[in-house]
Design a protein around this motif. Structure first.
Motif, short mmCIF file in Angstrom:
data_model
loop_
_atom_site.label_atom_id
_atom_site.label_comp_id
_atom_site.label_asym_id
_atom_site.label_seq_id
_atom_site.Cartn_x
_atom_site.Cartn_y
_atom_site.Cartn_z
N GLY A 132 0.80 -1.23 0.00
CA GLY A 132 0.00 0.00 0.00
C GLY A 132 0.83 1.27 0.00
O GLY A 132 0.29 2.37 0.18
N ASP A 133 2.14 1.15 -0.23
CA ASP A 133 3.00 2.33 -0.26
C ASP A 133 3.02 3.00 -1.63
O ASP A 133 3.48 4.15 -1.75
CB ASP A 133 4.43 1.94 0.13
N LEU A 134 2.57 2.30 -2.64
CA LEU A 134 2.49 2.86 -4.00
C LEU A 134 1.05 2.79 -4.46
O LEU A 134 0.40 1.75 -4.34
CB LEU A 134 3.39 2.08 -4.96
N ASP A 135 0.57 3.92 -4.97
CA ASP A 135 -0.78 4.02 -5.51
C ASP A 135 -0.64 4.31 -7.01
O ASP A 135 0.15 5.18 -7.40
CB ASP A 135 -1.52 5.15 -4.81
N THR A 136 -1.38 3.59 -7.84
CA THR A 136 -1.27 3.82 -9.29
C THR A 136 -2.11 4.99 -9.77
O THR A 136 -2.13 5.28 -10.97
CB THR A 136 -1.67 2.55 -10.07
N LYS A 137 -2.78 5.68 -8.88
CA LYS A 137 -3.52 6.88 -9.28
C LYS A 137 -2.54 7.89 -9.88
O LYS A 137 -1.41 8.06 -9.39
CB LYS A 137 -4.22 7.49 -8.06
N ALA A 138 -2.95 8.57 -10.94
CA ALA A 138 -2.05 9.48 -11.65
C ALA A 138 -1.47 10.53 -10.72
O ALA A 138 -2.21 11.28 -10.07
CB ALA A 138 -2.78 10.14 -12.81
N GLY A 139 -0.15 10.57 -10.65
CA GLY A 139 0.54 11.58 -9.85
C GLY A 139 1.00 11.10 -8.50
O GLY A 139 1.75 11.81 -7.81
N LYS A 140 0.59 9.90 -8.08
CA LYS A 140 1.05 9.37 -6.80
C LYS A 140 2.49 8.88 -6.95
O LYS A 140 2.81 8.11 -7.86
CB LYS A 140 0.14 8.23 -6.34
N LEU A 141 3.35 9.29 -6.02
CA LEU A 141 4.79 9.13 -6.20
C LEU A 141 5.41 8.42 -5.00
O LEU A 141 5.11 8.75 -3.85
CB LEU A 141 5.41 10.51 -6.37
N ALA A 160 12.04 6.90 -8.86
CA ALA A 160 10.68 7.30 -8.50
C ALA A 160 9.71 6.34 -9.18
O ALA A 160 9.71 6.22 -10.41
CB ALA A 160 10.41 8.73 -8.94
N LEU A 161 8.91 5.63 -8.38
CA LEU A 161 7.80 4.85 -8.90
C LEU A 161 6.61 5.79 -8.95
O LEU A 161 6.20 6.36 -7.93
CB LEU A 161 7.52 3.65 -8.00
N LEU A 162 6.08 5.97 -10.14
CA LEU A 162 5.09 7.02 -10.37
C LEU A 162 3.82 6.45 -10.95
O LEU A 162 3.81 5.90 -12.06
CB LEU A 162 5.68 8.06 -11.35
N GLY A 163 2.72 6.54 -10.22
CA GLY A 163 1.44 6.07 -10.72
C GLY A 163 0.98 6.93 -11.89
O GLY A 163 1.10 8.16 -11.86
N CYS A 164 0.47 6.26 -12.93
CA CYS A 164 -0.02 7.03 -14.09
C CYS A 164 -1.45 6.63 -14.47
O CYS A 164 -1.84 6.71 -15.63
CB CYS A 164 0.92 6.88 -15.28
N ARG A 191 0.54 12.89 -18.46
CA ARG A 191 0.95 14.28 -18.27
C ARG A 191 0.79 14.69 -16.81
O ARG A 191 1.69 15.30 -16.20
CB ARG A 191 0.13 15.20 -19.16
N GLN A 192 -0.36 14.37 -16.23
CA GLN A 192 -0.62 14.71 -14.84
C GLN A 192 0.43 14.07 -13.92
O GLN A 192 0.93 14.70 -12.99
CB GLN A 192 -2.02 14.24 -14.44
N ALA A 193 0.78 12.83 -14.21
CA ALA A 193 1.76 12.12 -13.39
C ALA A 193 3.14 12.76 -13.47
O ALA A 193 3.79 13.01 -12.45
CB ALA A 193 1.82 10.65 -13.83
N VAL A 194 3.60 13.03 -14.69
CA VAL A 194 4.94 13.59 -14.86
C VAL A 194 5.04 14.97 -14.22
O VAL A 194 6.04 15.31 -13.57
CB VAL A 194 5.34 13.62 -16.34
N LEU A 195 4.01 15.78 -14.35
CA LEU A 195 4.03 17.10 -13.73
C LEU A 195 4.08 16.99 -12.21
O LEU A 195 4.71 17.82 -11.53
CB LEU A 195 2.81 17.92 -14.16
N ALA A 196 3.44 15.95 -11.66
CA ALA A 196 3.48 15.75 -10.21
C ALA A 196 4.89 15.44 -9.73
O ALA A 196 5.22 15.69 -8.56
CB ALA A 196 2.52 14.63 -9.81
N ALA A 197 5.71 14.88 -10.59
CA ALA A 197 7.10 14.57 -10.25
C ALA A 197 8.04 15.72 -10.60
O ALA A 197 9.27 15.55 -10.60
CB ALA A 197 7.55 13.30 -10.95
N GLY A 198 7.48 16.89 -10.90
CA GLY A 198 8.27 18.01 -11.38
C GLY A 198 9.39 18.44 -10.46
O GLY A 198 10.48 18.78 -10.92
#
Length: 494
Positions: A47-56, A71-75, A84-91
């Motif tokens: 439960g430490d990673l969520d695949t919802k877009a932008g969860k990092l 960085a494991l990044l949910g998209c 796009r939303q995910a990558v911007l969240a990792a900005g």
């Protein structure tokens, strides 16, 4: 910044040398027998990673991975919008000074548009303005590897995206510059610099040439400024001379005080962004230089300042436009339509297939649509549909607004053929109706980008929109095989 598209499995990505490895993990991710899959699977299970877009989930020096930072990044569902939303969240991670080499890897086969969205989001997140800062650190990020399961399948999309990055950043750069570093003369030089690319030509007209052309409305706006106006003409020739061009007209008010109808002092500095339409035309031509599509495009930029001065045009003055129509200037802060109307009349000499003007034209459009969608006005249903589709594909959306003839009633004048403003109600529409008078029967669209060309507040700066929308539209023309005039016309839109 250099982008590279590579075929990279997760096992290969684990060995890829970089300062930051970002792994895009979609919903329903199916892990394989490799170190990155194992990390993602364990994090999902815990439960430490969520695949919802932008969860990092940031990791440091995990075992079996060459990169120190991962960085494991949910998209989310993996669509272009979600990526796009995910990558911007990792900005913040992407923009870190220590990150010079980035690897962005898709953990599953990317959906259509996702690769392009990722490339453009990396550019957006890492962009740094430095032109007028004495001690600013430039963008640290120098190389970006985008890893997918099949690089060949994504190559065309990737090429479009990297060209859009070049064009959008060119637009952002010129729109962001302060007015004393982006005078009409300097904007003309920026256009001339584009002519160094094959297939692009540039001509810059000064006040004398504009006067000979009879552009009385454009000249009237420029009268109050000591900076000489420039009328910029760009041409991209990628097809035969018999193919009718698309003409793009960008409002180039390099600073807008409002003139005699002066604006309030608060946030007036943001009026350096009033040449966002001009900047977008420059950006489109920068992208065309890389893409080299088989189409013809003309770019027209009427560039000047709108300043109060003893020579400045006054409320109530009547001027004669290039088309011969006389205009009563009731409000000198409605100057954008005055410079555009002469440029639109000039566009007719190219016998265009389509004319599209782009302008930070009205605060009314900001009230109507906010900062998400640009306002779209079009005289032709087919043209409107293609622009709407291009905006959706580019994640640079617009929204169609009405053009009923009755909206023009408020522009009637007792002293000229037309007034430059109507009442407050429907202000973006009456502005579009004013412009429509100057395009004749050519299929025409107007993009009001007052809400989308820049952001205020802590994120103050130019966005580079709508370069993406316009380039996708132009590539659609190439794909269709010609710039045919649309068959259907609509006098009224409900």
């Amino acid at each position: 910044m250099n982008f590279e598209l590579k075929t990279l499995s997760l096992s290969a990505a684990a060995a890829h040398p970089c300062d930051l490895l970002v792994v895009l993990v979609p919903e329903g991710f199916k892990p394989r027998a490799d170190a990155l899959s194992s990390l993602a699977a364990h994090a999902l299970k815990a439960g430490d990673l969520d695949t919802k877009a932008g969860k990092l989930l940031p990791l440091y020096a995990p075992l079996g991975v060459s990169a120190r930072r991962v960085a494991l990044l949910g998209c989310g569902d993996g669509t272009a919008r979600a990526v796009r939303q995910a990558v911007l969240a990792a900005g913040a991670m992407i923009k870190a000074p220590s990150v010079r080499r980035l690897a962005l890897v898709f953990a599953a086969a990317p959906q259509a548009g996702a690769v392009g969205a990722a490339v453009r989001a990396v550019s957006e997140a890492s962009y740094v303005y430095t032109a007028t800062k004495s001690k600013a650190e430039p963008r640290a990020l120098a190389r970006v590897a985008v890893g997918v399961a099949d690089a060949a399948a994504a190559r065309a999309e990737f090429a479009t995206a990297t060209a859009l990055v070049a064009g959008t950043e060119y637009a952002r750069e010129w729109a962001n510059r302060p007015a004393n570093h982006a005078t009409p003369t300097l904007v003309g030089q920026a256009a001339k610099a584009l002519a160094k690319h094959p297939g692009i030509q540039c001509k810059v007209h000064g006040p004398a040439e504009v006067a000979r052309l009879g552009m009385g409305a454009f000249l009237a706006v420029a009268r109050g400024s000591e900076e000489p106006l420039r009328f910029i003409e760009l041409r991209y020739e990628g097809a035969g001379k018999t193919q009718a061009p698309v003409v793009l007209v960008g409002k180039g008010i390099t600073f807008d005080t409002g003139g005699i109808s002066i604006k309030p002092a608060a946030e007036m500095d943001e009026m350096k962004f009033d040449m966002g339409g001009a900047a977008s035309v420059l950006g489109v031509f920068r992208a065309l230089a890389d893409l080299r599509p088989a189409i013809n495009v003309v770019g027209l930029i009427p560039a000047c300042e709108n300043m109060p001065d003893g020579r400045a045009v006054k409320p109530g003055d009547v001027v004669t436009s290039m088309s011969g129509q006389t205009i009563e200037i009731l409000n000198t802060d409605a100057e954008g339509r005055l410079v555009l109307c002469d440029a639109l009349a000039y566009a007719a000499r190219f016998k265009p297939a389509v004319v599209i003007d782009i302008a930070t034209l009205t605060g009314a459009c900001v009230i109507a649509l906010g900062g998400l969608r640009s306002g779209l006005f079009a005289s032709d249903d087919g043209l409107a549909e293609r622009l709407l589709a291009a905006g959706d594909a580019a994640l640079d959306p617009c929204w169609r607004m009405p053009l009923d003839d009755e909206y023009a009633e408020g522009l009637k004048s007792n002293f000229a053929d037309v007034a430059n403003v109507a009442g407050r109600a429907g202000g973006s529409i009456t502005a579009a109706k004013f412009l429509q008078r100057f395009v004749g029967n050519t299929p025409w669209a107007h993009l009001d980008i007052a809400g989308t060309a820049w952001k205020g507040g802590a994120a103050k700066g130019a966005t580079g929109r709508p370069v993406g929308l316009l380039v996708h539209y132009l590539l659609g023309i190439e794909a269709a095989g010609s710039a045919r005039k649309p068959a259907r016309r609509a006098a009224r839109v409900g």
